[in-house]
Design a protein around this motif. Structure first.
Motif, short mmCIF file in Angstrom:
data_model
loop_
_atom_site.label_atom_id
_atom_site.label_comp_id
_atom_site.label_asym_id
_atom_site.label_seq_id
_atom_site.Cartn_x
_atom_site.Cartn_y
_atom_site.Cartn_z
N PRO A 281 77.65 3.82 -11.90
CA PRO A 281 77.85 3.12 -13.06
C PRO A 281 79.26 2.59 -13.03
CG PRO A 281 77.70 5.25 -13.83
CD PRO A 281 77.22 5.37 -12.33
N GLY A 282 79.46 1.43 -13.35
CA GLY A 282 80.72 0.90 -13.28
C GLY A 282 81.79 1.23 -14.51
N ALA A 283 81.01 1.60 -15.75
CA ALA A 283 81.54 2.11 -17.10
C ALA A 283 81.15 3.32 -17.48
CB ALA A 283 81.37 0.97 -18.01
N ARG B 244 79.64 -3.70 -22.96
CA ARG B 244 78.61 -4.65 -22.65
C ARG B 244 79.31 -6.26 -22.71
NH1 ARG B 244 74.74 -5.66 -20.22
NH2 ARG B 244 73.21 -6.24 -21.61
N ASP B 245 80.40 -6.40 -23.91
CA ASP B 245 80.91 -7.37 -23.98
C ASP B 245 82.07 -7.66 -22.85
OD1 ASP B 245 79.72 -8.06 -26.40
OD2 ASP B 245 81.30 -7.50 -27.67
N LEU B 246 82.25 -6.75 -22.31
CA LEU B 246 83.25 -6.97 -20.91
C LEU B 246 82.48 -7.22 -19.84
CD1 LEU B 246 85.62 -3.52 -21.42
CD2 LEU B 246 86.32 -6.11 -21.60
N GLY B 247 81.19 -7.12 -19.94
CA GLY B 247 80.43 -7.56 -18.68
C GLY B 247 79.91 -6.40 -17.84
N HIS B 248 79.80 -5.22 -18.43
CA HIS B 248 79.34 -3.97 -17.41
C HIS B 248 77.85 -4.15 -17.84
CE1 HIS B 248 83.11 -2.34 -16.09
NE2 HIS B 248 83.52 -2.49 -17.40
N ASP B 249 77.10 -3.65 -16.76
CA ASP B 249 75.54 -3.76 -16.96
C ASP B 249 74.85 -2.63 -16.46
OD1 ASP B 249 75.79 -4.17 -14.27
OD2 ASP B 249 74.95 -6.28 -14.32
N HIS B 250 75.67 -1.58 -15.99
CA HIS B 250 75.28 -0.32 -15.64
C HIS B 250 76.43 0.59 -16.09
CE1 HIS B 250 74.25 2.81 -12.24
NE2 HIS B 250 73.81 2.84 -13.36
N ILE B 251 75.60 1.57 -17.20
CA ILE B 251 76.93 2.48 -17.93
C ILE B 251 76.35 3.71 -17.91
CG2 ILE B 251 77.39 2.73 -20.51
CD1 ILE B 251 76.89 -0.18 -21.03
N GLY B 252 77.31 4.58 -17.60
CA GLY B 252 77.06 6.00 -17.71
C GLY B 252 77.20 6.62 -19.02
N LEU B 253 76.62 7.69 -19.55
CA LEU B 253 76.60 8.27 -20.57
C LEU B 253 76.86 9.86 -20.33
CD1 LEU B 253 73.89 6.79 -22.87
CD2 LEU B 253 76.19 6.05 -22.64
N ILE B 254 78.00 10.55 -20.73
CA ILE B 254 78.23 11.97 -20.86
C ILE B 254 78.06 12.52 -22.00
CG2 ILE B 254 79.69 13.61 -20.10
CD1 ILE B 254 81.56 11.75 -18.64
N GLY B 255 76.90 12.99 -22.29
CA GLY B 255 76.37 13.67 -23.63
C GLY B 255 76.85 14.98 -23.84
N GLY B 256 76.38 15.22 -25.00
CA GLY B 256 76.58 16.87 -25.52
C GLY B 256 75.34 17.59 -25.39
N PRO B 257 75.33 18.73 -25.96
CA PRO B 257 74.19 19.74 -25.68
C PRO B 257 73.20 18.91 -26.40
CG PRO B 257 75.93 20.88 -26.66
CD PRO B 257 76.48 19.42 -26.48
N ARG C 83 82.59 18.27 -14.42
CA ARG C 83 81.17 18.16 -13.67
C ARG C 83 80.85 16.79 -13.67
NH1 ARG C 83 80.73 23.18 -16.47
NH2 ARG C 83 79.51 22.39 -18.05
N ALA C 84 80.89 15.97 -14.78
CA ALA C 84 80.31 14.81 -14.81
C ALA C 84 80.96 14.02 -13.67
CB ALA C 84 80.50 13.96 -16.03
N ALA C 85 82.29 14.03 -13.34
CA ALA C 85 82.96 13.47 -12.39
C ALA C 85 82.63 13.74 -11.20
CB ALA C 85 84.66 13.71 -12.42
N GLU C 86 82.42 14.99 -10.74
CA GLU C 86 81.80 15.44 -9.43
C GLU C 86 80.50 14.75 -9.25
OE1 GLU C 86 82.03 19.62 -9.82
OE2 GLU C 86 84.12 19.92 -9.73
N ALA C 87 79.65 14.81 -10.60
CA ALA C 87 78.44 14.23 -10.13
C ALA C 87 78.47 12.63 -9.92
CB ALA C 87 77.56 14.37 -11.27
N TRP C 88 79.30 12.06 -10.52
CA TRP C 88 79.59 10.42 -10.32
C TRP C 88 80.10 10.15 -8.87
CZ3 TRP C 88 83.41 6.99 -8.93
CH2 TRP C 88 83.23 5.91 -9.18
#
Length: 337
Positions: A242-244, A179-192, A228-233
């Motif tokens: 998302p840009g981050a 957020r401090d860098l200026g990203h306002d759309h963030i992707g989260l790759i979570g766990g189970p 798999r997350a890369a393929e989904a992105w």
């Protein structure tokens, strides 16, 4: 010149005299090093080395009706994340005359095995459990169990002492950085979804996101789920990407970055990526991964000290919380407008 006992035949009193402490202090250093000041501990260990003093562990364990072993139970022995934790734990246990045994809580099928065969006082004097999904609930409260503590992960609803990172704070550090860098759309790759680490890191990420848009990608802390997350992105329309991206483990972050770079996406020019754990590999990547550091050897040392105190019947803290650290490297940058 002062007479010395032959190497290997020195007595406890010889060590105490050379270190300038009492025999009781020497005994405490050799059995409960965490309770002794560092300077005193070093003086005693130096005296042990100089006199050639040797502990007869087998005789001591027989007198105390102990096995001289602590068992660490972890999910997935192949996961490099655990290596430094086990190193720190093993070194601390060895200084107290204990052996560290390691076992996997996951079967080949991916199911969590029953713990009965590990939780036997004739096999181990203490257990360090590092699997938050292990089926411990049906065993809790049994009087015949050896002392048990949890490390890294914990089991919801079961009252066991914990040695853990402040995972929520770590996730807050990661997302606040983006957020401090200026990203306002963030992707989260979570766990189970039912994993306690996922829950804490998700809560921290959401708290720090503020008004930022969040896009979630399912994961399970493994490289396969990062791919798999890369393929989904990549499958998303460009305007919805998302840009981050904050991955809840370094393994997922590494595989995610690799998948995108193979598709021609530049990091961090086109996309910022941050991981979690600071496994040894990530500082050697090109670009080197920005991540959240866990003090893994310290987690292992603390877990060893606390299980030893628990074995000795001493009072121990309910929660021992360690601090995360943001490791700024090369995979995060301000978004290109």
């Amino acid at each position: 010149m002062r007479n010395q006992s032959p190497p290997g035949r020195a007595r406890l009193s010889d060590v105490a005299r050379r270190a300038g402490v009492s025999a009781a202090t020497v005994s405490r250093v050799l059995s409960r090093p965490g309770l002794v000041a560092e300077a005193t501990r070093e003086a005693v260990l130096k005296a042990v080395s100089e006199t050639g003093y040797r502990i007869n562990h087998a005789a001591r364990n027989l007198r105390k009706q102990r096995t001289g072993c602590v068992v660490a139970l972890l999910p997935n022995l192949a996961n490099s994340f655990f290596a430094k934790i086990l190193d720190g734990m093993g070194r601390e246990l060895a200084r107290a005359g204990y052996n560290l045994l390691v076992a996997d809580t996951l079967e080949d099928s991916g199911r969590h095995t029953r713990l009965d065969r590990f939780l036997d006082p004739s096999r181990a004097d203490g257990i360090v459990l590092m699997d938050g999904l292990a089926p411990f609930n049906d065993l809790a409260g049994r009087p015949d169990l050896p002392p048990v503590i949890t490390a890294c992960e914990w089991i919801e609803g079961v009252e066991l002492p914990r040695v853990m990172l402040d995972n929520r704070k770590g996730a807050e550090l990661a997302v606040t950085h983006l957020r401090d860098l200026g990203h306002d759309h963030i992707g989260l790759i979570g766990g189970p979804p039912d994993n306690v680490l996922h829950k804490d890191r998700l809560a921290g990420a959401q708290a720090a996101a503020g008004s930022a848009r969040i896009t979630g990608f399912p994961g399970d802390f493994t490289m396969q789920s990062g791919q798999r997350a890369a393929e989904a992105w990549l499958a998303l329309p460009a305007r919805d990407r998302p840009g981050a991206v904050f991955a809840f483990s370094d393994e997922m972050a590494c595989a995610f970055m690799s998948g995108l770079r193979r598709a021609g996406i530049s990091v961090p020019q086109d996309l910022s990526i941050i991981g979690f754990d600071d496994i040894e590999l990530v500082s050697h990547l090109t670009p080197a991964l920005t991540t959240i550091r866990q003090p893994k050897r310290e987690i292992g040392r603390k877990a060893a000290q606390i299980i030893l105190d628990r074995i000795a019947g001493q009072e121990i803290p309910t929660v021992t919380l360690l601090e995360p650290e943001l490791m700024l490297r090369e995979t995060t940058a301000a978004p290109q407008r």
